[in-house]
Design a protein around this motif. Structure first.
Motif, PDB file in Angstrom:
ATOM      1  N   PRO A   1       1.725  -3.903  40.500  1.00 15.12           N
ATOM      2  CA  PRO A   1       1.543  -5.098  39.664  1.00 15.12           C
ATOM      3  C   PRO A   1       0.784  -4.740  38.388  1.00 15.12           C
ATOM      4  O   PRO A   1      -0.215  -4.015  38.449  1.00 15.12           O
ATOM      5  CB  PRO A   1       0.718  -6.036  40.546  1.00 15.12           C
ATOM      6  CG  PRO A   1       0.883  -5.523  41.937  1.00 15.12           C
ATOM      7  CD  PRO A   1       1.068  -4.040  41.809  1.00 15.12           C
ATOM      8  N   VAL A   2       1.261  -5.226  37.250  1.00 10.80           N
ATOM      9  CA  VAL A   2       0.637  -4.849  35.975  1.00 10.80           C
ATOM     10  C   VAL A   2       1.072  -5.824  34.892  1.00 10.80           C
ATOM     11  O   VAL A   2       2.205  -6.302  34.899  1.00 10.80           O
ATOM     12  CB  VAL A   2       1.056  -3.413  35.569  1.00 10.80           C
ATOM     13  CG1 VAL A   2       2.563  -3.267  35.440  1.00 10.80           C
ATOM     14  CG2 VAL A   2       0.366  -2.969  34.286  1.00 10.80           C
ATOM     15  N   ASP A   3       0.145  -6.101  33.973  1.00  9.22           N
ATOM     16  CA  ASP A   3       0.529  -6.836  32.762  1.00  9.22           C
ATOM     17  C   ASP A   3       0.724  -5.813  31.652  1.00  9.22           C
ATOM     18  O   ASP A   3      -0.244  -5.268  31.119  1.00  9.22           O
ATOM     19  CB  ASP A   3      -0.562  -7.844  32.377  1.00  9.22           C
ATOM     20  CG  ASP A   3      -0.195  -8.625  31.119  1.00  9.22           C
ATOM     21  OD1 ASP A   3       0.869  -8.324  30.515  1.00  9.22           O
ATOM     22  OD2 ASP A   3      -0.955  -9.527  30.748  1.00  9.22           O
ATOM     23  N   LEU A   4       1.969  -5.586  31.282  1.00  8.37           N
ATOM     24  CA  LEU A   4       2.291  -4.520  30.329  1.00  8.37           C
ATOM     25  C   LEU A   4       1.909  -4.865  28.899  1.00  8.37           C
ATOM     26  O   LEU A   4       2.026  -4.021  28.010  1.00  8.37           O
ATOM     27  CB  LEU A   4       3.780  -4.175  30.415  1.00  8.37           C
ATOM     28  CG  LEU A   4       4.197  -3.587  31.768  1.00  8.37           C
ATOM     29  CD1 LEU A   4       5.710  -3.491  31.867  1.00  8.37           C
ATOM     30  CD2 LEU A   4       3.563  -2.221  31.987  1.00  8.37           C
ATOM     31  N   LEU A   5       1.435  -6.073  28.671  1.00  5.56           N
ATOM     32  CA  LEU A   5       0.959  -6.412  27.328  1.00  5.56           C
ATOM     33  C   LEU A   5      -0.442  -5.853  27.077  1.00  5.56           C
ATOM     34  O   LEU A   5      -0.902  -5.831  25.941  1.00  5.56           O
ATOM     35  CB  LEU A   5       0.965  -7.925  27.113  1.00  5.56           C
ATOM     36  CG  LEU A   5       2.316  -8.612  27.318  1.00  5.56           C
ATOM     37  CD1 LEU A   5       2.284 -10.017  26.730  1.00  5.56           C
ATOM     38  CD2 LEU A   5       3.446  -7.812  26.704  1.00  5.56           C
ATOM     39  N   SER A   6      -1.087  -5.418  28.143  1.00  5.01           N
ATOM     40  CA  SER A   6      -2.398  -4.771  28.005  1.00  5.01           C
ATOM     41  C   SER A   6      -2.201  -3.261  27.953  1.00  5.01           C
ATOM     42  O   SER A   6      -1.679  -2.659  28.902  1.00  5.01           O
ATOM     43  CB  SER A   6      -3.287  -5.158  29.195  1.00  5.01           C
ATOM     44  OG  SER A   6      -4.265  -4.164  29.410  1.00  5.01           O
TER      45      SER A   6
END
Ligand SMILES: NC(=O)c1ccc[n+]([C@@H]2O[C@H](COP(=O)([O-])OP(=O)(O)OC[C@H]3O[C@@H](n4cnc5c(N)ncnc54)[C@H](OP(=O)(O)O)[C@@H]3O)[C@@H](O)[C@H]2O)c1
Length: 236
Positions: free
Chosen positions: A59-64
């Motif tokens: 799980p990851v927020d790729l905008l960060s």
């Protein structure tokens, strides 16, 4: 079968329509698959339906930028290398004409479709450089070449993906890293069927057909292909 045996693939947007199909196809060809997406719950749902094989969810927020770097490090720690990076995460928005478009919509499209690709490539390319090999497959869209009204931010973001693909391909063509992208036409997804119930869905592109083209671009059969933007329109 097994053309990607012992290779490690990173797939972003892995819980989405195309991401799921691509992970399934890669696993079917023997790849080890790192599945990245923003929602841990949706990743869990998707993996319940996967065939066997060696996969893991991240799980990851790729905008960060920091999260993208962390997750690439985590994939490297889990699987040891990264042979394929498939940048599938992205999204679509229609809206008013450009002169009425707000900054939030512009930022959202550019971030989701272009910054996410930048973050992942920036984090993964050094791993591929150390290996002396790797391949990246990005997902642009037909709308990058054939822009429509009321979707300027989306079209601009996907045109940016082609430019980034060509630029990266130039940078690394002597270093064993190939970079290509696909240009999907209308994809046959539940969301598109709900939004366009009266269209002929048989003309659209099934996610599995897009996954086949991405597998080709990632494979040794495409060893002389880099910097390409491949149209995959079906009959749409
Ligand atoms: N569908 C089409 O007709 C079509 C046509 C041309 C091009 N494309 C492109 O094809 C790609 C895949 O499309 P699709 O229909 O499979 O899309 P999708 O089902 O919406 O899958 C995209 C996935 O990316 C995830 N995601 C969104 N923001 C993220 C973030 N910040 N970090 C990590 N993951 C994130 C989404 O999660 P959430 O759902 O929670 O946001 C979703 O699971 C996209 O790049 C899209 O632009 C699609």
């Amino acid at each position: 079968m097994g053309q990607f045996k012992d290779q490690v693939a990173v797939v972003t947007g892995a819980a989405g329509n195309l991401g799921r199909a691509l992970c399934t196809a890669l696993l079917g060809q023997g790849a080890k698959v790192a599945m990245l997406d923003i929602s841990p719950e949706r990743l869990d749902e998707v993996t319940e339906a996967l065939p066997g094989g060696d996969w893991d969810t991240f799980p990851v927020d790729l905008l960060s930028a920091g999260e993208a770097e962390r997750v690439i490090d985590a994939v490297k720690a889990r699987f040891g290398r990264i042979d394929i990076l498939a940048n599938v995460a992205g999204g679509f928005a229609m809206g008013p004409p450009l002169h009425e478009t707000d900054d939030d919509t512009w930022d959202r499209m550019l971030d989701l479709n272009l910054r996410s690709v930048f973050h992942c490539c920036r984090a993964a390319v050094p791993v591929m450089l150390t290996q002396g090999a790797g391949t990246i497959v990005n997902v642009s869209a037909r709308a990058a070449l054939n822009a429509k009204g009321r979707m300027g931010p989306y079209c601009a973001s996907k045109a940016g993906v082609i430019a980034l693909t060509e630029s990266l391909a130039q940078e690394h063509k002597e270093q064993g890293i190939r970079v290509n992208c696909i240009l999907p036409g209308t994809v046959d997804t539940p969301e598109n069927r709900a939004a366009m119930p009266d269209q002929d869905h048989s003309k659209w592109v099934p996610p599995a057909a897009l996954a086949d083209v991405m597998l080709f671009l990632a494979s040794d059969a495409a060893r002389c292909v880099t910097g390409a933007a491949v149209p995959v329109y079906g009959r749409s």
